[in-house]
Structures are given as C-alpha cells and as structure tokens.
Design a protein around this motif. Structure first.
Motif, short mmCIF file in Angstrom:
data_model
loop_
_atom_site.label_atom_id
_atom_site.label_comp_id
_atom_site.label_asym_id
_atom_site.label_seq_id
_atom_site.Cartn_x
_atom_site.Cartn_y
_atom_site.Cartn_z
N ARG A 45 3.86 2.67 -6.44
CA ARG A 45 2.96 2.88 -7.53
C ARG A 45 2.79 4.31 -7.75
NH1 ARG A 45 -2.04 2.86 -4.41
NH2 ARG A 45 -0.55 2.50 -2.67
N CYS A 85 0.40 7.41 -8.84
CA CYS A 85 -0.69 7.52 -8.68
C CYS A 85 -1.06 9.23 -8.95
CB CYS A 85 -1.47 7.49 -7.10
SG CYS A 85 -1.09 5.73 -6.58
N THR A 136 -3.30 11.83 -7.54
CA THR A 136 -3.93 11.83 -6.07
C THR A 136 -4.59 13.25 -5.83
OG1 THR A 136 -2.18 10.32 -5.32
CG2 THR A 136 -3.27 11.52 -3.72
N GLN A 149 -6.61 8.29 -4.62
CA GLN A 149 -5.67 7.79 -5.48
C GLN A 149 -6.17 7.12 -6.42
OE1 GLN A 149 -3.36 5.43 -2.47
NE2 GLN A 149 -1.64 7.15 -2.46
N LYS A 150 -5.59 7.38 -7.55
CA LYS A 150 -6.08 6.57 -9.07
C LYS A 150 -4.60 6.34 -9.79
CE LYS A 150 -10.20 9.09 -9.50
NZ LYS A 150 -11.40 9.90 -10.44
N TRP A 151 -4.57 4.89 -10.16
CA TRP A 151 -3.54 4.23 -11.01
C TRP A 151 -4.05 3.27 -11.63
CZ3 TRP A 151 -4.97 3.27 -6.27
CH2 TRP A 151 -4.82 1.57 -5.78
#
Length: 131
Positions: free
Chosen positions: A78, A80, A82, A95-97
């Motif tokens: 992934r 991300c 972060t 974390q964003k994805w």
C-alpha cells in the motif's frame, strides 16, 4: 520518546486477522502475517526517528520526523500518506490511502510495547517485549 528506543519482539496479538481484512489484505498475506513474529527496532539519528521491522523473510525501514507527513510504502504494497506524532507517552501513526485510514497507537505499559491498530471500527492489539 526515549522509552521506545529498543528492539521489540511480538509475543501476542488479538484480532489481527480482522484488522488485516479491514485494511484490505488478501487471505494469503493474512495467513503469513498472523504466523510471523516481527521485531521492531526504534532508534534516532539527529531529529529523524528510524523504525526497522525485521522478519525471517524481509526487513523494512521507515524514517520520519515527528509531526511531518511522509509517503510510505507498506510491506503489503500500500502507498500511504503517513504522519506520526507523539501525544504524551503515546506514539500515534495515521496512514491514509485510497479512501481508507488506519491508526496505530504505540505505548509502553509495564515494560511492554502495546500497539493498538484501528481501521473501519476494527481494532487489533499487538503486544511486544524487549529483545
């Protein structure tokens, strides 16, 4: 922050498979991830925190400054955005994805590293002891 600077081996986890499903991992990766016992090593170089993750198969590392967002490619691939902050004695990683978000809260309790992972209202706990 100094309390984290050590090597920590996973000794126990709860609901890890549910959490790994919530972040979108496939069954094969989940089967592998729930068997291995990684070692996490925290260190510091000037104002950069280094977090190494070692397993019998692979070693990875992230380097970051507290409070500064960075791009992270996770061990499962992934990509991300972060950010890791220190809130009191808790190290909080967000974390964003895609359209997902996961949070890891790390804290030291009774000489153990306790990691609480949350995604989509699913929570897992990982308990580590110093190596």
């Amino acid at each position: 922050m100094e309390a984290f600077f050590a090597s920590w081996k996973v000794v126990k986890f709860e609901h890890l498979d549910d959490y790994l499903k919530a972040i979108g991992l496939n069954d094969e990766f989940i089967s592998f991830a729930t068997v291995i016992k990684p070692v996490f090593t925290f260190s510091q170089e000037d104002d950069i925190v280094v977090l190494k993750t070692q397993t019998v198969i692979k070693e990875s590392e992230i380097r970051f400054r507290l409070g500064e967002e960075f791009d992270q490619v996770t061990s499962d691939g992934r990509v991300c955005k972060t950010v890791i902050t220190l809130d009191g004695d808790k190290l909080i990683q967000v974390q964003k994805w895609d359209s997902k978000e996961a949070t890891e809260v790390r804290e030291i309790q009774d000489g153990k590293l306790i990691m609480t992972l949350t995604c989509d209202e699913v929570t897992a706990v990982i308990i580590c002891e110093k190596v």
